[in-house]
Design an enzyme around this catalytic site. Structure first.
Site, PDB file in Angstrom:
ATOM      1  N   ARG A 200      67.268  35.246 -10.386  1.00 47.34           N
ATOM      2  CA  ARG A 200      68.688  34.278 -10.864  1.00 47.34           C
ATOM      3  C   ARG A 200      68.268  33.412 -10.043  1.00 47.34           C
ATOM      4  NH1 ARG A 200      73.612  32.822 -11.267  1.00 47.34           N
ATOM      5  NH2 ARG A 200      75.335  33.334 -10.067  1.00 47.34           N
ATOM      6  N   GLY A 201      69.010  32.655 -10.965  1.00 46.04           N
ATOM      7  CA  GLY A 201      68.002  31.555 -11.062  1.00 46.04           C
ATOM      8  C   GLY A 201      68.716  29.987  -9.911  1.00 46.04           C
ATOM      9  N   GLU A 202      69.898  30.282  -9.481  1.00 46.04           N
ATOM     10  CA  GLU A 202      70.601  29.666  -8.129  1.00 46.04           C
ATOM     11  C   GLU A 202      69.663  29.668  -7.085  1.00 46.04           C
ATOM     12  OE1 GLU A 202      74.528  29.873  -7.722  1.00 46.04           O
ATOM     13  OE2 GLU A 202      75.056  29.929  -9.882  1.00 46.04           O
ATOM     14  N   ASP A 203      69.297  30.701  -6.740  1.00 46.61           N
ATOM     15  CA  ASP A 203      68.125  31.338  -6.077  1.00 46.61           C
ATOM     16  C   ASP A 203      66.809  31.207  -5.843  1.00 46.61           C
ATOM     17  OD1 ASP A 203      70.325  33.185  -4.568  1.00 46.61           O
ATOM     18  OD2 ASP A 203      69.933  35.271  -5.545  1.00 46.61           O
ATOM     19  N   THR A 204      65.873  31.402  -7.353  1.00 41.68           N
ATOM     20  CA  THR A 204      64.443  31.249  -6.585  1.00 41.68           C
ATOM     21  C   THR A 204      64.384  30.369  -8.152  1.00 41.68           C
ATOM     22  OG1 THR A 204      64.655  33.298  -8.015  1.00 41.68           O
ATOM     23  CG2 THR A 204      64.580  34.206  -5.537  1.00 41.68           C
ATOM     24  N   ARG A 205      64.796  29.788  -8.779  1.00 39.48           N
ATOM     25  CA  ARG A 205      64.693  29.380  -9.894  1.00 39.48           C
ATOM     26  C   ARG A 205      62.933  27.963  -9.782  1.00 39.48           C
ATOM     27  NH1 ARG A 205      65.961  28.739 -14.710  1.00 39.48           N
ATOM     28  NH2 ARG A 205      67.469  29.365 -14.491  1.00 39.48           N
TER      29      ARG A 205
ATOM     30  N   GLU B 114      70.167  42.194 -18.594  1.00 38.55           N
ATOM     31  CA  GLU B 114      68.518  41.764 -18.534  1.00 38.55           C
ATOM     32  C   GLU B 114      68.401  43.273 -17.963  1.00 38.55           C
ATOM     33  OE1 GLU B 114      68.210  36.714 -18.077  1.00 38.55           O
ATOM     34  OE2 GLU B 114      67.340  38.204 -16.758  1.00 38.55           O
TER      35      GLU B 114
END
Length: 1096
Positions: free
Chosen positions: A24-29, A91
């Site tokens: 999840r990009g917002e969490d960990t990118r 995904e």
């Protein structure tokens, strides 16, 4: 995402990515996932991350779908808002579909989220699914798709994953390192080295695994170098590949550098640089350009010094190769392992490996299986080809290369073609095999070493190494170092008895080289060894100056040639004849001999016209008809060895006055010899004198005892020899004196002056009846036995010097079968290792002993009652007191068990219960050896798992008891005889089968006592016992067994000679607290032999 009706896995060469990252990009990118991606990239692992990899012109969902499908491993980073994204959930569904249909590896990571929340969709995941289910009502999602998401989450959370909070207290950097290790483990399991037909690898691999020592906690941070040594084609590379496949996944990096010698040979300028670049690429997964070897060394040191790596360097043959690739242990990170395969032992010494494994040839069973896999494409031969296959096995002598080459050639061929090819192999070795073997020969540093190899291959296989070196040194070839170089290059080996040995195919290679150098014309061979060739050359008298060595053994057929046949062999150095007679004059015989060995020499003396041999080193005329060696002793300045053994007509020794450099004189079994020439006392270099079984010899010249050079004097079996002169004490160099079974009744008091004496043996004759003597004959022999019990027993306690302890170098004192009642104190003999008093039937007490004693033998001492205190005998290894029936205990023995490996007290029937229990319960030694007692004592009561009627016992290993791990097993069995055997003891197989793991350990750590006819005669006539019963107790360490809780185990005791021994009772005790020590004294490399389920 759209569903695909079918999914096909990419081949290993078409994977687009090694890892796909789902997150999840917002969490960990910009945090955890970004760091993880960077770590994967730094390790050379191709990882898909959507913002780095997507091309804007492509439709994103299809690109993601292709990226997932084209990845070997998917990593799912579950975070708090992961389920908020339908994109992530799609995904995930695709990932789980690829896992199910393609076998794709999936690693779930739980980043600040509970695995149970993911599995059950609770917590933050519950909130996300409220929104998704609300979307069903709004028409945004299909109900089936939401259920697919739930199923995928549950399935993924059930997989073995990693949780940040459980890893190093939430330390993200360490967490990422752990993930990287798991990725490497899974990723590289897909890149195992291919090994065709793994046969017999398990036991060999286990031997090397112990040397690599990965599991030992004390060596996890140590860099170890291991050598695998052996001749060409013996299977070194196959074993190295098996090591690589077994261990590569547990290292951060790994590299297998194959065929290093050949790489350098084909690329002499850039080969080393190429190997350095390959090493770096394999471990770092990035291509680094190296400008020179020196630069490569610096890069390896800097980039690999913190990485735990496995490096295999295959077929190295030069120190510079290793200096460039693995020059020092600190080039690699803690816990690294470097394995080097080579044919050059000296190379391993130069780099200082920690351990060396000597690659072993295949046994007959292994060889037959490997050959069958190549010749028949299965594990055993067709029945009609069985005998032919066994002939091939005998030809190959366990060499895997030969088995593969010959098997591959013979596949799909008729039996007639097989017969034809085997005949061809008899005459000329296979070219493909020879090509590989010859590499070692061609790699020798000079022609001198090559000549030594050829000499050995034709004349000296099976002979004493030192003897051969002394002879060949006479050619000026510095054979002592030359032979050692051949040993280091695995072209020859040395047996336990110091005999030179050579694989048959290496022998054939050497002889083929001689054949090729002479274009196949025997008269031009440098060495002649084949009977047909030698007889042709001698019959035709066609010998030439090119011939340097001749060997002809007629094998009792007898042959006669003219001595003139040797006239043109002007360079003849080595001559060995057997059952050959030469007629005519010898005046033109070659004059450059260094070795003349002539078995059954047919003449009564060496001819007067036999030329002087100024270079002759060894004269060996065993089994000759000599009555007088020579009538006129000629000067032989270089003669060092004379061996006239078994010359039964020889009545007196030769005159030694013109042999100033004689070092060894061997006259064994010259049964008519009654006189040794007085000139023997003038031989200032004579160090070895063997007169064993010269039955007519009564004494030696008095001036012999003035010798300052004699080191070894052997008089065993000289039945008439009566006296050692008082001058014995002047023989200051004497180190070995053996005079067993003689008429000697007194030891000269001057013997105490011999400060270098290491071995003193003055035992009497211990009477034994030959094996398989019919019982009715025993009765006729009984009176003779009783009347000859004292035969050869001449020494009494009065004949032993009181100050025997002055022999400060004495290591072995052997006084068995004498009339001794007691002995002086031996406590001051600080170097004494072995004391033998066997069959001293009047001996009542053994005196105080030195605490450094290793072995005490006092078997068959029926009057023995007193043994000294053993509480300080901390070096004692073996104790033999069988049939000393008056003994009740050995005081203090229980305090010295820590060093012991064997205790034999089979015939001791009056031992106290306390003594027995102490030694049985406290016995620490594992492996070969054990305690041997009389069977009347039965299996100890504390042994709870017992089969009262047979040789099999089974049990299940409990889980850890009160936090304690299993240390090993104590095994006991009672056995008996129902017919007598041909020898006193024989190996007993103990098989430990782990039924759970489907493996079995075959070991021969015990020896069952067999009864000779004499044993049975005495027992039946003196004690009226119908048969002997004996108890054996020994141990196996769990370091060897590797048993775990829940394992079902079966133990089978199986004597090798089932005709003689019957196991009546078997017991096993599980040891949880005992300190167990492996017996390292036993040299057998196959003491422990593992078998898999197929071998059960």
């Amino acid at each position: 995402m759209g569903d695909r009706t079918s999914i096909e896995a990419p081949s290993s060469r078409t994977w687009k990515y090694q890892v796909f990252l789902s997150f999840r990009g917002e969490d960990t990118r910009k945090g955890f996932t970004g760091h993880l991606h960077a770590a994967l990239s730094d390790a050379g692992i191709s990882a898909f991350l959507d913002d780095n990899e997507l091309e804007r012109a492509e439709f994103i969902k299809n690109q993601l779908e292709r990226a997932i499908h084209g990845s070997m491993i998917s990593i799912i980073v579950f975070s708090k808002q992961y389920a908020d994204s339908s994109w992530c959930l799609d995904e995930l569904v695709k990932i789980m579909e690829c896992r199910e249909k393609l076998g794709q590896q999936v690693i779930p990571l739980f980043y600040n989220v509970e695995a149970s929340d993911v599995r059950k969709q609770t917590g933050s995941f519950a909130q996300a699914f409220k929104k998704h289910e609300a979307g069903i009502c709004e028409g945004k999602h299909e109900k089936e798709k939401v259920q697919q998401w739930r199923n995928a989450l549950t399935q993924a959370a059930d997989l073995c994953g990693e949780d940040l909070k459980n890893a190093d207290n939430g330390h993200e950097a360490k967490f990422i390192k752990k993930i990287l290790g798991e990725v490497n483990k899974q990723l590289y399991s897909k890149y195992q080295l291919d090994i065709e037909h793994l046969v017999g690898i398990t036991s060999r691999l286990n031997d090397v695994v112990r040397m690599i020592d990965i599991e030992n906690s004390g060596s996890k941070d140590v860099v170890r170098m291991i050598g695998i040594l052996g001749m060409g084609g013996i299977g070194k590379t196959t074993l190295a590949k098996a090591i690589y496949n077994k261990f590569e996944r547990i290292f951060e990096g790994r590299s297998f550098l194959a065929d290093v010698r050949a790489v350098i040979a084909h690329q002499p300028i850039n080969g080393l640089v190429g190997l350095q670049e390959k090493l770096l690429k394999n471990i770092l997964n990035v291509s680094l350009k190296v400008d020179s070897v020196d630069v490569g060394i610096t890069v390896i040191q800097e980039r690999l010094c913190c990485k735990r790596v496995l490096v295999i360097i295959d077929d190295a043959d030069d120190l510079q190769q290793l200096k460039a690739i693995a020059g020092a242990r600190d080039w690699f990170g803690p816990g690294s392992r470097i394995v080097i395969t080579t044919r050059n032992q000296h190379l391993l010494h130069q780099v200082g490996v920690d351990s060396t494994y000597m690659a072993q040839a295949m046994n007959e069973k292994e060889a037959l299986e490997l050959f069958s896999r190549h010749a028949f494409e299965r594990c055993d031969p067709d029945q009609e080809y069985l005998d032919l296959s066994k002939r091939v096995i005998r030809y190959c002598r366990g060499l895997p290369l030969a088995l593969r080459v010959v098997g591959s050639f013979l596949i799909k061929r008729s039996t007639a073609e097989w017969e034809n090819h085997l005949e061809i192999l008899k005459r000329s070795p296979d070219g493909d095999i020879q090509k590989i073997l010859r590499i070692s020969y061609d790699g020798l540093p000079d022609d001198t070493k090559r000549d030594i190899f050829l000499d050995i291959s034709c004349f000296f296989i099976g002979m004493d190494k030192d003897y051969v070196a002394k002879i060949l040194d006479g050619s000026g070839c510095f054979a002592t170092i030359g032979i050692n170089v051949l040993i280091e290059r695995c072209l020859i080996t040395v047996s336990e008895k110091n005999k030179l040995m050579m694989h048959d195919l290496l022998r054939d290679m050497g002889r083929k080289i001689i054949y090729e150098n002479a274009d196949g014309h025997p008269e031009n061979f440098s060495r002649l060894w084949k009977r047909e060739d030698v007889t042709d050359v001698l019959s035709d008298e066609s010998g030439t100056r090119k011939i340097e060595g001749v060997a002809l053994d007629m094998g009792w057929d007898k042959a006669r040639f003219s001595a003139q046949a040797f006239t043109n062999m002007k360079k003849l150095r080595l001559l060995r004849l057997s059952d050959v007679e030469l007629t005519g004059e010898y005046k033109d015989f070659p004059k450059k001999l260094i070795w003349l060995c002539w078995f059954r020499f047919p003449l009564e003396s060496i001819p007067d016209d036999f030329p002087n041999q100024p270079k002759l080193v060894a004269l060996e005329l065993r089994f000759s008809k000599l009555k007088v060696v020579w009538k006129d002793c000629k000067l032989h300045e270089n003669l060092k060895i004379i061996n006239l053994s078994y010359s039964s007509r020889l009545t007196k020794s030769p005159d030694f006055s013109k042999l100033p450099n004689l070092e060894e004189l061997i006259l064994r079994y010259c049964v008519s010899l009654s006189e040794v020439h007085s000139s023997i006392g003038d031989l200032g270099r004579l160090s070895f004198l063997n007169l064993e079984s010269c039955r007519m010899l009564k004494d030696l010249p008095l001036n012999f005892y003035k010798s300052k050079s004699i080191e070894t004097l052997l008089l065993n079996g000289c039945l008439s020899f009566e006296k050692l002169a008082e001058g014995l004490g002047d023989m200051v160099s004497l180190t070995i004196l053996e005079a067993d079974n003689t008429e000697i009744g007194h030891i000269p008091t001057s013997i105490v002056k011999l400060k270098n004496l290491r071995i003193l043996s003055l035992s009497g004759e211990n009477f034994e009846i030959p094996s398989f003597t019919p019982f009715i004959t025993w009765l006729k022999l009984f009176n003779r036995v009783m009347s000859t019990l004292d035969a050869g027993c001449r020494l009494t306690e009065d004949a032993i010097p009181k100050d025997l302890c002055s022999l400060i170098s004495l290591e072995h004192l052997l006084l068995g079968a004498n009339n001794l009642r007691s002995l002086p104190s031996l406590a001051a003999l600080s170097k004494l290792k072995v004391l033998c008093l066997n069959a001293c039937r009047k001996l009542r007490a053994i005196p105080d002993l030195p605490t450094n004693l290793y072995v005490l033998k006092a078997n068959d001492c029926p009057e023995l009652e007193t043994i000294p205190d053993f509480s300080k005998m901390s070096n004692m290894r073996e104790l033999y007191l069988s049939d000393s029936i008056k003994l009740t205990e050995v005081p203090g023995l229980d305090k010295s068990l820590n060093s012991m490996t064997r205790i034999h007290m089979e015939g001791c029937t009056n031992l106290t219960a306390d003594f027995r229990n102490n030694i049985l319960q406290r016995w620490p030694s594992c492996g070969f050896g054990g305690i041997y007692l009389n069977g009347i004592y039965d299996i100890p009561e504390w042994v709870k798992i017992v089969n009262d009627v047979g040789n099999i016992v089974s049990f299940e290993v409990p889980q850890r008891i009160m936090g304690r791990d299993l240390k090993g097993l104590t095994i006991c069995f009672i056995y008996s005889f129902f017919v007598f055997g041909p020898k006193r003891e024989g190996p007993t197989g103990i098989i430990v089968r782990n039924l759970t793991k489907q493996i079995a350990l075959h070991t021969k750590i015990a020896f069952a006592r067999h009864e000779t006819p004499a044993d049975l005669l005495f027992r039946r006539l003196l004690s009226n016992e119908p048969e002997g019963h004996y108890l054996w107790q020994g141990q196996l360490s769990n370091d060897v067994l590797r048993l775990e809780g829940g394992d079902e185990v079966l133990i089978l005791v199986r004597p090798d000679d089932v005709d003689y021994v019957r196991v009546k009772k078997t017991g096993v005790h599980l040891e949880w607290d005992k300190v167990m020590k492996e017996n390292m004294d036993h040299p057998d490399p196959h003491l422990y032999d593992w078998k898999t389920n197929r071998d059960f």
